[in-house]
Scaffold this motif. Structure first.
Motif, PDB file in Angstrom:
ATOM      1  N   PRO A  75       0.842  -1.210   0.000  1.00 51.22           N
ATOM      2  CA  PRO A  75       0.000   0.000   0.000  1.00 51.22           C
ATOM      3  C   PRO A  75       0.865   1.244   0.000  1.00 51.22           C
ATOM      4  N   ARG A  76       0.255   2.360  -0.348  1.00 50.74           N
ATOM      5  CA  ARG A  76       0.977   3.627  -0.271  1.00 50.74           C
ATOM      6  C   ARG A  76       1.186   4.026   1.191  1.00 50.74           C
ATOM      7  N   ALA A  77       0.125   3.960   1.965  1.00 50.99           N
ATOM      8  CA  ALA A  77       0.220   4.301   3.384  1.00 50.99           C
ATOM      9  C   ALA A  77      -0.951   3.648   4.116  1.00 50.99           C
ATOM     10  N   ARG A  78      -0.720   3.242   5.358  1.00 49.11           N
ATOM     11  CA  ARG A  78      -1.766   2.670   6.189  1.00 49.11           C
ATOM     12  C   ARG A  78      -1.507   3.067   7.639  1.00 49.11           C
ATOM     13  N   ASP A  79      -2.566   3.533   8.306  1.00 48.46           N
ATOM     14  CA  ASP A  79      -2.510   3.838   9.739  1.00 48.46           C
ATOM     15  C   ASP A  79      -1.329   4.735  10.098  1.00 48.46           C
ATOM     16  N   GLY A  80      -1.076   5.737   9.243  1.00 41.68           N
ATOM     17  CA  GLY A  80      -0.024   6.700   9.527  1.00 41.68           C
ATOM     18  C   GLY A  80       1.370   6.258   9.136  1.00 41.68           C
ATOM     19  N   VAL A  81       1.505   5.074   8.552  1.00 41.33           N
ATOM     20  CA  VAL A  81       2.815   4.569   8.131  1.00 41.33           C
ATOM     21  C   VAL A  81       2.877   4.572   6.605  1.00 41.33           C
ATOM     22  N   ARG A  82       3.930   5.174   6.048  1.00 41.59           N
ATOM     23  CA  ARG A  82       4.110   5.198   4.604  1.00 41.59           C
ATOM     24  C   ARG A  82       4.910   3.971   4.160  1.00 41.59           C
ATOM     25  N   TYR A  83       4.334   3.192   3.248  1.00 44.47           N
ATOM     26  CA  TYR A  83       5.016   2.022   2.699  1.00 44.47           C
ATOM     27  C   TYR A  83       5.550   2.290   1.293  1.00 44.47           C
ATOM     28  N   ASP A  84       5.089   3.388   0.662  1.00 46.59           N
ATOM     29  CA  ASP A  84       5.565   3.814  -0.658  1.00 46.59           C
ATOM     30  C   ASP A  84       5.358   2.763  -1.740  1.00 46.59           C
ATOM     31  N   GLY A  85       4.312   1.957  -1.596  1.00 39.55           N
ATOM     32  CA  GLY A  85       3.970   0.996  -2.637  1.00 39.55           C
ATOM     33  C   GLY A  85       3.044   1.619  -3.670  1.00 39.55           C
ATOM     34  N   SER A  86       2.474   0.776  -4.521  1.00 37.00           N
ATOM     35  CA  SER A  86       1.582   1.252  -5.576  1.00 37.00           C
ATOM     36  C   SER A  86       0.180   0.677  -5.482  1.00 37.00           C
ATOM     37  N   GLU A  87      -0.036  -0.261  -4.548  1.00 32.77           N
ATOM     38  CA  GLU A  87      -1.344  -0.918  -4.412  1.00 32.77           C
ATOM     39  C   GLU A  87      -1.800  -1.490  -5.747  1.00 32.77           C
ATOM     40  N   ALA A  88      -0.860  -2.058  -6.478  1.00 31.40           N
ATOM     41  CA  ALA A  88      -1.154  -2.553  -7.824  1.00 31.40           C
ATOM     42  C   ALA A  88      -1.571  -4.015  -7.799  1.00 31.40           C
ATOM     43  N   ARG A  89      -2.452  -4.373  -8.727  1.00 32.83           N
ATOM     44  CA  ARG A  89      -2.770  -5.774  -8.979  1.00 32.83           C
ATOM     45  C   ARG A  89      -1.632  -6.361  -9.811  1.00 32.83           C
ATOM     46  N   VAL A  90      -0.952  -7.371  -9.295  1.00 40.57           N
ATOM     47  CA  VAL A  90       0.224  -7.940  -9.955  1.00 40.57           C
ATOM     48  C   VAL A  90      -0.065  -9.364 -10.392  1.00 40.57           C
ATOM     49  N   ILE A  91       0.134  -9.636 -11.667  1.00 37.43           N
ATOM     50  CA  ILE A  91      -0.014 -10.989 -12.211  1.00 37.43           C
ATOM     51  C   ILE A  91       1.336 -11.426 -12.747  1.00 37.43           C
ATOM     52  N   VAL A  92       1.880 -12.520 -12.216  1.00 36.55           N
ATOM     53  CA  VAL A  92       3.160 -13.056 -12.664  1.00 36.55           C
ATOM     54  C   VAL A  92       2.910 -14.343 -13.455  1.00 36.55           C
ATOM     55  N   ILE A  93       3.422 -14.391 -14.681  1.00 42.36           N
ATOM     56  CA  ILE A  93       3.370 -15.593 -15.507  1.00 42.36           C
ATOM     57  C   ILE A  93       4.761 -16.207 -15.486  1.00 42.36           C
ATOM     58  N   ASP A  94       4.905 -17.341 -14.821  1.00 42.84           N
ATOM     59  CA  ASP A  94       6.201 -17.998 -14.654  1.00 42.84           C
ATOM     60  C   ASP A  94       6.375 -19.042 -15.751  1.00 42.84           C
ATOM     61  N   CYS A  95       7.283 -18.787 -16.680  1.00 44.76           N
ATOM     62  CA  CYS A  95       7.449 -19.680 -17.833  1.00 44.76           C
ATOM     63  C   CYS A  95       8.512 -20.759 -17.642  1.00 44.76           C
ATOM     64  N   ASP A  96       9.360 -20.635 -16.640  1.00 47.04           N
ATOM     65  CA  ASP A  96      10.393 -21.661 -16.466  1.00 47.04           C
ATOM     66  C   ASP A  96      10.451 -22.233 -15.057  1.00 47.04           C
ATOM     67  N   GLY A  97       9.457 -21.918 -14.227  1.00 48.05           N
ATOM     68  CA  GLY A  97       9.379 -22.521 -12.899  1.00 48.05           C
ATOM     69  C   GLY A  97      10.396 -22.003 -11.909  1.00 48.05           C
ATOM     70  N   LYS A  98      11.046 -20.875 -12.181  1.00 53.92           N
ATOM     71  CA  LYS A  98      12.085 -20.356 -11.294  1.00 53.92           C
ATOM     72  C   LYS A  98      11.592 -19.249 -10.372  1.00 53.92           C
ATOM     73  N   PHE A  99      10.363 -18.794 -10.569  1.00 55.20           N
ATOM     74  CA  PHE A  99       9.856 -17.750  -9.684  1.00 55.20           C
ATOM     75  C   PHE A  99       9.536 -18.371  -8.335  1.00 55.20           C
TER      76      PHE A  99
END
Length: 332
Positions: A75-99
């Motif tokens: 998250p960007r911030a929660r309960d007065g704490v800044r995490y500096d994230g993007s709150e983005a929906r992330v989809i990872v497609i792992d093509c070689d099983g190394k993730f």
């Protein structure tokens, strides 16, 4: 175009001016990597961009996208704490099983702990668990056992996101990413949990999307061997032309940032005569808007660690940087 209807359809705009500005002016995603987030002149992870991370085996490509994914879901911030994230929906497609999902969890937990270092101990555990659960609810991992699996995943994403937009149109709502994302995830503005009182705070940024494909060329040789004269329906040109079109559609039509990694065929990062030479079909090369080349550095590191240097091939005006991959994650 033999008819007037076909001509008008060709000339018709694909999106409204408001939708275009929403896409063009969207705040860039934060990756937590200084030379990716630097305004040089603009941060690299923006809606509509396809960023390719290229390097030899073991150069830290998967570690790069693990770090990016862990930071983007925060998250960007929660309960007065800044995490500096993007709150983005992330989809990872792992093509070689190394993730490695465990490394992702460790990276995410490390980032949260760093931000909560000054919080009272009796509050820290509860806050950490809430942010951890919220962040991981935005993460999806898909294992691809062939390039066709990856194409199916991209097609399904396009269909799902398009369906959310059509649903908003039918209900008479303005079609923006906030509306589409709210319907897609089923978030309730009146609900409790992490979405309750904070839903208004989250709404502005909840629409950001990041699609990651780890080792897009993992099945290169299999696809190359599937030639038309062998009766195979999917040869290498068709496979990567389709992949390029789908990634471009997710980036432009659905305002997603796209990051793909690719293993080079030689130890010099694909460079020939000082210039990078792509081994994939030209349709794929033309779709990539930014490219980062990873190479080993001369920095002395501990046992089991890797030190590298990242250089921007496209655009050349961006500045790269040094990084180190350790057991604890990536340091820049």
């Amino acid at each position: 175009m033999n008819t007037l209807e076909e001509t008008l359809a060709f000339l018709a705009p694909s999106e409204t001016a408001r939708a275009y500005l929403d896409r063009a002016l969207r705040e860039p995603l934060r990756s937590g990597i200084p030379f990716v987030d630097a305004r040089d002149p603009e941060p690299a992870l923006r809606a509509g961009e396809i960023v390719e991370i290229v390097g030899a085996p073991g150069s830290g490509k998967t570690e790069f996208v693990t770090e990016i994914a862990a930071h983007a879901v925060l998250p960007r911030a929660r309960d007065g704490v800044r995490y500096d994230g993007s709150e983005a929906r992330v989809i990872v497609i792992d093509c070689d099983g190394k993730f490695d999902q465990l490394r992702l969890l460790r990276a995410l937990n490390r980032k949260i702990e760093e931000k909560l270092a000054n919080v009272r101990e009796n509050q820290r555990v509860t806050m950490r668990d809430e942010v951890y659960e919220e962040s991981m609810s935005r993460f999806t991992l898909v294992r691809a056992h062939g390039m066709v699996d990856a194409l199916k995943t991209l097609t399904a994403l396009d269909a799902a996101w398009s369906g959310a937009i059509e649903s908003a149109k039918r209900d008479g709502l303005f079609v923006d990413a906030e509306t589409a994302e709210t319907r897609e995830t089923g978030e309730d503005a009146e609900g409790g949990g992490t979405n309750g009182a904070k839903s208004g705070e989250m709404a502005k940024f909840a629409s950001q999307r990041l699609v990651i494909c780890d080792n897009v060329a993992a099945f290169y040789w299999l696809d190359r061997a599937s030639r038309k004269d062998h009766g195979a329906p999917f040869n290498i040109q068709r496979v990567f032309s389709a992949a390029a079109r789908l990634f471009k559609r997710l980036a432009s039509a659905h305002r997603a940032a796209v990051v793909v990694t690719k293993t080079t065929l030689s130890s010099n990062d694909g460079r020939r005569g000082g210039q990078y030479k792509d081994f994939l079909p030209v349709e794929w090369t033309n779709a990539v808007t930014q490219r980062v080349l990873l190479a080993p550095s001369n920095k002395r590191v501990g046992y089991g660690e890797y030190a590298g240097v990242a250089t921007w091939d496209v655009p050349v005006r961006r500045h790269g940087g040094a990084y180190t991959v350790t057991e604890e994650g990536m340091r820049c």
